[in-house]
Design a protein around this motif. Structure first.
Motif, PDB file in Angstrom:
ATOM      1  N   ALA A  30       0.810  -1.133  -0.051  1.00 42.34           N
ATOM      2  CA  ALA A  30       0.145   0.017   0.086  1.00 42.34           C
ATOM      3  C   ALA A  30       0.844   1.291   0.002  1.00 42.34           C
ATOM      4  O   ALA A  30       0.564   2.308  -0.684  1.00 42.34           O
ATOM      5  N   ASP A  31       2.005   1.213   0.631  1.00 43.21           N
ATOM      6  CA  ASP A  31       2.743   2.350   0.774  1.00 43.21           C
ATOM      7  C   ASP A  31       3.366   2.782  -0.641  1.00 43.21           C
ATOM      8  O   ASP A  31       3.492   3.792  -0.824  1.00 43.21           O
ATOM      9  N   ALA A  32       3.854   1.642  -1.240  1.00 42.68           N
ATOM     10  CA  ALA A  32       4.487   1.652  -2.728  1.00 42.68           C
ATOM     11  C   ALA A  32       3.534   2.361  -3.599  1.00 42.68           C
ATOM     12  O   ALA A  32       3.890   3.549  -4.343  1.00 42.68           O
ATOM     13  N   ILE A  33       2.217   2.109  -3.508  1.00 43.77           N
ATOM     14  CA  ILE A  33       1.066   2.760  -4.372  1.00 43.77           C
ATOM     15  C   ILE A  33       0.825   4.112  -3.875  1.00 43.77           C
ATOM     16  O   ILE A  33       0.685   5.016  -4.645  1.00 43.77           O
ATOM     17  N   ALA A  34       0.650   4.428  -2.422  1.00 42.17           N
ATOM     18  CA  ALA A  34       0.374   5.668  -2.028  1.00 42.17           C
ATOM     19  C   ALA A  34       1.526   6.644  -2.386  1.00 42.17           C
ATOM     20  O   ALA A  34       1.431   7.933  -2.844  1.00 42.17           O
ATOM     21  N   ARG A  35       2.731   6.129  -2.313  1.00 43.72           N
ATOM     22  CA  ARG A  35       4.272   6.972  -2.562  1.00 43.72           C
ATOM     23  C   ARG A  35       3.992   7.457  -4.348  1.00 43.72           C
ATOM     24  O   ARG A  35       4.417   8.402  -4.593  1.00 43.72           O
ATOM     25  N   THR A  88       7.416   3.247   6.005  1.00 47.33           N
ATOM     26  CA  THR A  88       6.050   3.297   5.348  1.00 47.33           C
ATOM     27  C   THR A  88       5.356   4.842   5.632  1.00 47.33           C
ATOM     28  O   THR A  88       5.936   5.277   6.550  1.00 47.33           O
ATOM     29  N   SER A  89       4.568   5.428   4.752  1.00 47.81           N
ATOM     30  CA  SER A  89       4.477   6.723   4.841  1.00 47.81           C
ATOM     31  C   SER A  89       3.215   7.037   5.093  1.00 47.81           C
ATOM     32  O   SER A  89       2.350   7.959   4.491  1.00 47.81           O
ATOM     33  N   TYR A  90       2.406   6.383   5.993  1.00 51.97           N
ATOM     34  CA  TYR A  90       1.023   6.426   6.374  1.00 51.97           C
ATOM     35  C   TYR A  90       0.717   8.068   6.672  1.00 51.97           C
ATOM     36  O   TYR A  90       1.617   8.304   7.090  1.00 51.97           O
ATOM     37  N   ASP A  91      -0.483   8.382   6.527  1.00 53.17           N
ATOM     38  CA  ASP A  91      -0.822   9.632   6.988  1.00 53.17           C
ATOM     39  C   ASP A  91      -1.590   9.464   8.415  1.00 53.17           C
ATOM     40  O   ASP A  91      -1.589  10.576   9.102  1.00 53.17           O
ATOM     41  N   LYS A  92      -2.140   8.432   8.678  1.00 53.82           N
ATOM     42  CA  LYS A  92      -2.743   8.192   9.965  1.00 53.82           C
ATOM     43  C   LYS A  92      -2.901   6.801  10.409  1.00 53.82           C
ATOM     44  O   LYS A  92      -3.098   5.795   9.726  1.00 53.82           O
ATOM     45  N   PHE A  93      -2.535   6.760  11.641  1.00 54.32           N
ATOM     46  CA  PHE A  93      -2.373   5.337  12.451  1.00 54.32           C
ATOM     47  C   PHE A  93      -3.495   4.948  13.163  1.00 54.32           C
ATOM     48  O   PHE A  93      -3.582   5.793  14.109  1.00 54.32           O
ATOM     49  N   VAL A  94      -4.675   4.479  12.828  1.00 51.36           N
ATOM     50  CA  VAL A  94      -5.904   4.401  13.501  1.00 51.36           C
ATOM     51  C   VAL A  94      -5.766   3.258  14.508  1.00 51.36           C
ATOM     52  O   VAL A  94      -5.441   2.373  14.041  1.00 51.36           O
ATOM     53  N   ARG A  95      -6.710   3.533  15.464  1.00 48.92           N
ATOM     54  CA  ARG A  95      -6.854   2.125  16.663  1.00 48.92           C
ATOM     55  C   ARG A  95      -8.401   2.166  16.634  1.00 48.92           C
ATOM     56  O   ARG A  95      -8.941   3.125  17.011  1.00 48.92           O
ATOM     57  N   THR A  96      -9.037   0.968  16.912  1.00 45.09           N
ATOM     58  CA  THR A  96     -10.255   0.851  16.901  1.00 45.09           C
ATOM     59  C   THR A  96     -10.581   1.101  18.507  1.00 45.09           C
ATOM     60  O   THR A  96     -11.802   1.071  18.780  1.00 45.09           O
ATOM     61  N   THR A  97      -9.678   1.162  19.434  1.00 41.39           N
ATOM     62  CA  THR A  97      -9.928   1.584  20.799  1.00 41.39           C
ATOM     63  C   THR A  97      -9.933   3.177  20.998  1.00 41.39           C
ATOM     64  O   THR A  97     -10.210   3.716  22.419  1.00 41.39           O
ATOM     65  N   ASP A  98      -9.854   3.921  19.816  1.00 39.00           N
ATOM     66  CA  ASP A  98      -9.904   5.316  20.067  1.00 39.00           C
ATOM     67  C   ASP A  98     -11.204   5.929  20.376  1.00 39.00           C
ATOM     68  O   ASP A  98     -12.408   5.136  19.618  1.00 39.00           O
ATOM     69  N   PRO A  99     -11.622   6.637  21.473  1.00 41.38           N
ATOM     70  CA  PRO A  99     -12.947   6.967  21.810  1.00 41.38           C
ATOM     71  C   PRO A  99     -13.795   7.510  20.864  1.00 41.38           C
ATOM     72  O   PRO A  99     -14.996   7.275  20.580  1.00 41.38           O
ATOM     73  N   ASN A 100     -13.212   8.407  19.915  1.00 38.49           N
ATOM     74  CA  ASN A 100     -14.311   8.829  18.757  1.00 38.49           C
ATOM     75  C   ASN A 100     -14.733   7.710  17.938  1.00 38.49           C
ATOM     76  O   ASN A 100     -15.955   7.824  17.475  1.00 38.49           O
ATOM     77  N   HIS A 101     -13.767   6.610  17.697  1.00 35.55           N
ATOM     78  CA  HIS A 101     -14.269   5.547  16.692  1.00 35.55           C
ATOM     79  C   HIS A 101     -15.405   4.794  17.228  1.00 35.55           C
ATOM     80  O   HIS A 101     -16.157   4.453  16.757  1.00 35.55           O
ATOM     81  N   LEU A 461      12.125   4.582  -9.209  1.00 36.90           N
ATOM     82  CA  LEU A 461      12.487   3.490  -8.103  1.00 36.90           C
ATOM     83  C   LEU A 461      11.717   4.083  -6.512  1.00 36.90           C
ATOM     84  O   LEU A 461      11.698   3.555  -5.405  1.00 36.90           O
ATOM     85  N   ARG A 462      11.474   5.430  -6.522  1.00 37.91           N
ATOM     86  CA  ARG A 462      11.516   6.169  -5.201  1.00 37.91           C
ATOM     87  C   ARG A 462      10.270   5.623  -4.471  1.00 37.91           C
ATOM     88  O   ARG A 462      10.437   5.364  -3.283  1.00 37.91           O
ATOM     89  N   PRO A 463       9.160   5.244  -5.340  1.00 38.12           N
ATOM     90  CA  PRO A 463       8.064   4.846  -4.326  1.00 38.12           C
ATOM     91  C   PRO A 463       8.333   3.318  -3.743  1.00 38.12           C
ATOM     92  O   PRO A 463       7.875   2.887  -2.628  1.00 38.12           O
ATOM     93  N   PHE A 464       9.163   2.546  -4.117  1.00 40.30           N
ATOM     94  CA  PHE A 464       9.380   1.460  -3.857  1.00 40.30           C
ATOM     95  C   PHE A 464      10.963   1.182  -2.991  1.00 40.30           C
ATOM     96  O   PHE A 464      10.805   0.336  -2.059  1.00 40.30           O
ATOM     97  N   LEU A 465      12.016   1.819  -3.403  1.00 41.60           N
ATOM     98  CA  LEU A 465      13.124   1.631  -2.502  1.00 41.60           C
ATOM     99  C   LEU A 465      13.562   3.154  -2.365  1.00 41.60           C
ATOM    100  O   LEU A 465      14.420   4.008  -3.118  1.00 41.60           O
ATOM    101  N   THR A 466      13.037   3.611  -1.203  1.00 36.95           N
ATOM    102  CA  THR A 466      13.056   5.149  -0.940  1.00 36.95           C
ATOM    103  C   THR A 466      14.363   5.467  -0.400  1.00 36.95           C
ATOM    104  O   THR A 466      14.647   6.561  -0.899  1.00 36.95           O
TER     105      THR A 466
END
Length: 517
Positions: A30-35, A88-101, A461-466
């Motif tokens: 997913a990171d390679a696709i996002a990058r 990996t270059s995720y924008d958000k790391f979510v958790r299902t124990t987050d009170p808002n979720h 190569l940048r998305p794959f081999l950063t």
């Protein structure tokens, strides 16, 4: 002009333990696709995270003598650490124990209930605790869970049900009229023929036999079934609210791509669309059920005693060698295989020889013959044409493969140009040209063509081999590669360094063996 948006997710990782390299493959994919999409100018939002509720977690926490929350806090931080180790270059790391979720999941359940899509009943069925799934007798394989092969047990309890059967015809029509919705096609056919067309049963969406979950608002002795809780993370974390969603939600939804393992395609292409329809929402544009990474052609698992961990591999081979291997070796629709021997061979052949050797030789020759200053003298010969055409065609070829989610084949396109560049050195023999004073401009043209090839390939190569890509630009002394299509570069002050050292196979395998004792 507004950038085109691109919202990509991974499945959220279940917090039952440390993720092995098979689990980690998905975040790298997913990171390679996002990058890649960012590089193409898209406004990308890339979400990943952890799935933290359920009976399995409650039992594991009990075994360890800690609370479920302490247990998932520990595992979630380990998962996040490994995602970071893999660069990996995720924008958000979510958790299902987050009170808002949790709060929005309660509201989602209430809305489905008010819509008449959820009703109360009694559940009696065969349950697999590790998979958190109920099965009918006919779905079992040799009397065991069809997903994981473990024993199932009969369970009976009061439960709420979601009217999955109500959406059967709509789902069949949607999948048949949107041929790209489920990728690859083999997964689409499997869902239609094996699961949907034989008849959808209403889905149990609450449990009373354990406490570790989101409490059902209208009936507090129930907790929300883990799949309803987990799947909704894709909307709760971008501002969905049944009482009125945020502008952020309106911007990002529907998701452009859910990247998930082939074993959970059923949940994402049957349950999830029906949940979304119940809420009056659009479906994601595409669900890609990627194949598995096997080790010695066997499924990776802690229970099998063959788990290999990403952070251990990075310690042995470096992050880009591991990223390259998993992205290249897992074809689009078929499982890939990982062994230490294969990883060493691939690193030596592709990364050390084809890529590393090309960069090192070319920069070294530029320094030796031209004191490191190379411009295009345009003394071209027929032998140059094939390489130049390949360099010019690369952007389109990579785009074609990436649009089809054929990540390994996109890498092949880049390495084809690198291999052709090595062949070009053999064809043009710069060391011979250097001996002839009247061939100086020809020699400089040859080296310029090679440096351009390296620059263009490093960009792709940048998305794959950063890290490797950045290192190549540093060696080429290019500060800014944003002007990728500039064809009149001057190369100067270049410093060659070893990108990938060749690995002594026997020595490395011995080192691995010693470390595992």
């Amino acid at each position: 002009m507004d950038k085109k948006k691109y919202y990509i997710t991974t499945a959220i990782a279940y917090t039952s333990g440390k993720p092995h390299i098979g689990n980690t493959y998905e975040i790298v994919l997913a990171d390679a696709i996002a990058r890649y999409k960012r590089q193409k100018g898209y406004d990308v939002y890339f979400q990943t995270g952890t799935d933290e509720h359920g009976e399995k977690i409650e039992l594991k926490a009990k075994e360890k003598g800690v609370t479920p929350k302490e247990f998932v806090d520990n595992v979630a931080s380990e998962i996040k650490r490994i995602w970071d180790v893999m660069n990996t270059s995720y924008d958000k790391f979510v958790r299902t124990t987050d009170p808002n979720h949790e709060r929005i999941v309660q509201k989602i359940f209430d809305k489905m209930y008010e819509n008449g899509d959820i009703y109360k009943g009694e559940y009696k069925g065969l349950y697999c605790t590790p998979c958190e799934s109920f099965w009918t007798e006919s779905q079992l394989v040799d009397g065991k869970c069809p997903d994981c092969g473990r024993e199932v047990e009969e369970k009976k309890e009061e439960a709420y049900f979601f009217r999955l059967s109500k959406y059967q015809d709509k789902l069949v029509n949607y999948i048949e009229n949107h041929p790209d919705f489920i990728q690859p096609e083999s997964r689409k056919n499997e869902m239609l023929n094996n699961f949907i067309k034989p008849g959808l049963q209403d889905l149990c969406v609450s449990r009373t036999s354990f406490d570790w979950g989101v409490q059902v608002d209208i009936d507090p002795k129930h907790v929300v079934y883990v799949w309803l809780d987990a799947l909704t993370n894709y909307i709760t974390n971008i501002g969905y609210d049944p009482d009125g969603s945020s502008d952020e939600f309106k911007k990002w939804w529907p998701a452009d791509l859910h990247v998930i393992g082939k074993d959970i395609v059923r949940f994402h292409t049957i349950y999830w669309p029906c949940f979304l329809w119940s809420l009056g929402l659009e479906l994601p544009k595409k669900v890609f059920g990627h194949p598995w990474l096997l080790t010695n052609n066997d499924k990776i698992g802690k229970s099998r005693g063959n788990a290999i961990y990403a952070d251990d591999l990075v310690g042995l081979f470096g992050v880009d060698a591991v990223r390259y291997y998993v992205l290249h070796e897992i074809p689009y629709a078929n499982d890939g295989n990982l062994t230490y021997e294969l990883l060493i061979e691939r690193t030596n052949t592709d990364l050390a020889n084809t890529l590393g050797n090309l960069v090192n030789r070319t920069i070294s020759m530029a320094n030796k013959y031209f004191d490191g200053v190379v411009t295009n003298k345009n003394v071209n010969e027929n032998v140059d044409n094939e390489l130049i055409n390949m360099i010019n065609a690369l952007d389109k070829k990579v785009e074609d493969k990436m649009d089809k989610l054929e990540i390994g084949f996109a890498l092949d396109e880049i390495f084809d140009v690198l291999r052709r560049s090595n062949k070009y050195i053999d064809e043009t023999t710069p060391w011979s040209l250097a001996k002839e004073s009247d061939k100086k401009d020809r020699l400089e043209t040859v080296l310029y063509n090679l440096l351009e090839s390296i620059r263009v390939c490093a960009y792709h190569l940048r998305p794959f081999l950063t890290k490797t890509s950045d290192e190549i630009f540093k060696q080429l002394n290019i500060k800014d590669d944003s002007n990728f299509f500039n064809k009149n570069n001057t190369y100067q002050d270049m410093k060659p360094e070893v990108l990938f050292a060749r690995i002594d196979k026997e020595k490395k395998l011995k080192e691995i063996e010693e470390s595992q004792k």
